[in-house]
Motif scaffolding. Sequence first.
Motif, PDB file in Angstrom:
ATOM      1  N   ASP A 117      56.260 -17.430  18.903  1.00 61.48           N
ATOM      2  CA  ASP A 117      57.657 -17.594  18.503  1.00 61.48           C
ATOM      3  C   ASP A 117      58.403 -16.569  19.307  1.00 61.48           C
ATOM      4  O   ASP A 117      59.714 -16.573  18.864  1.00 61.48           O
TER       5      ASP A 117
ATOM      6  N   ARG B   4      59.690 -19.063  24.934  1.00 62.38           N
ATOM      7  CA  ARG B   4      59.919 -20.360  25.028  1.00 62.38           C
ATOM      8  C   ARG B   4      59.198 -21.016  26.304  1.00 62.38           C
ATOM      9  O   ARG B   4      58.977 -20.263  27.289  1.00 62.38           O
TER      10      ARG B   4
ATOM     11  N   GLU C  11      59.199 -23.303  29.275  1.00 57.06           N
ATOM     12  CA  GLU C  11      60.193 -24.116  30.067  1.00 57.06           C
ATOM     13  C   GLU C  11      59.159 -24.961  31.183  1.00 57.06           C
ATOM     14  O   GLU C  11      58.138 -24.408  31.520  1.00 57.06           O
TER      15      GLU C  11
ATOM     16  N   TYR D 238      59.507 -27.692  24.183  1.00 58.79           N
ATOM     17  CA  TYR D 238      59.704 -27.170  25.411  1.00 58.79           C
ATOM     18  C   TYR D 238      61.003 -27.260  25.946  1.00 58.79           C
ATOM     19  O   TYR D 238      61.841 -28.279  24.909  1.00 58.79           O
ATOM     20  N   GLN D 239      61.534 -26.652  26.957  1.00 56.15           N
ATOM     21  CA  GLN D 239      62.879 -26.894  27.528  1.00 56.15           C
ATOM     22  C   GLN D 239      62.835 -27.445  28.758  1.00 56.15           C
ATOM     23  O   GLN D 239      62.128 -26.809  29.678  1.00 56.15           O
TER      24      GLN D 239
END
Length: 414
Positions: free
Chosen positions: A158, A161, A163, A250-251
Amino acid sequence: MTTLQPVRGTHDLLPEDMRRHRFVSESAREIAALYGYDEIATPVFEFSEVFKRTLGEATDIVTKEMYSFAVGEGEEITLRPENTAGVARAVISNGLTQQLPLKYFYSGPMFRHERPQKGRQRQFHQIGVELFGVPEPEGDVEVIALGADILARLGLLDRVRLELNTLGDPESRKAYRDALVAYFEEHRDALSEDSRDRLTRNPLRILDSKERKDQQVVAGAPAFDDYLTDASKAFFDAVKRGLERNGIAYQLNPRLVRGLDYYCHTAFEFKTDELGAQDTVLGGGRYDYLVEMMGGNPVHGVGWAAGIERLALLLSEGPSTPRPIVVVPIGEAQGEMAFALVQRLRRAGWRAEIGFSGNVKKRMRRADRLQARAVLILGDEEAEKGGVTLRDLDSGEQDFVAEADLQARLKRFI
Ligand code: ATP
Ligand code: MG
């Protein structure tokens, strides 16, 4: 004396560092095993060709970061800057491409001659996984899920992130590369010197530049999306769907490129906001052309590597070592008995030490310093009665325990 300093960019791993380090690598090894990835170790150095041919002559690593040595007869070796090329070399050398799929985990030191800074060293350590022989997007999803589970075990999921980007197939990549070069040529004067250099060598890497000057130009660059073939789009969609089904957030980052030439399709990085510019803790992607580039049969591949030092920096607290039991003999006569006792404890699985020197007070103080859980005092009286005085260092209570009952009593301290 400078020769007694570690070489710039290298670090000693003292026991406290080593504990964190091992917590990272052992957690990763355990989880990788659950996914069926077994450990492999390849040599720390390889013929330079192994890296030059695969990472790409034009990459930063090959042009400036490799530690290479001539070893006579025109041969040159290089300390491995990463381990994917070495593992691929091992797969070919050992004729393993007949037994696909292959799933490997590794952990070990890597060497890159780059500018040392926080989170960036010249000898650092990586854990990583490689999956060979799975052309389907499920392979990408599996290695990403494995990475996420390791980060979760370390308590870091947490705080990072994921990508995600696609580099497409070679056809998409070529079209995009041409478009990028045309665009950057138009804005050549606004680019940093490094990036002007990359324009001929490795234009995709400009997208990844950390220089503000470049970032302004990059903001207006064409997007890969518009140049992807239908097949590449379908592959990427399947990866995204797989992640969603597995609850992995995900980004999309269309600027995410991997520094190495052998990647295609999926590129991904787990990043943190807690380490400044050195923000990637785990990065990887698909490398369907690597094994072929090295001279083997074409074998699909996907994998990732993570920097152990960067992960260790993020751990809030290193794992603790078990507190020892300290045996303190009172008189000369009990020295031998104490040694026999401490050996029995060790063989029964206890971390146990013996307080050898100084008077009793000093021995007790040493037990405190070792943060012992309990002290076993062995004097004339105890010897006669066939036991020890057990002092619980947390409660301060002490009582006589017969040798026969000792293991059972100590079990309370687990
Ligand atoms: P960066 O953009 O930070 O230079 P990279 O693309 O060179 O990263 P990779 O080759 O993908 O990194 O290596 C994977 C991981 O290994 C990185 O995400 C990082 O955690 C770690 N790593 C890479 N280089 C170093 C280094 N010099 N010192 C410490 N860790 C490193
Ligand atoms: Mg780098």
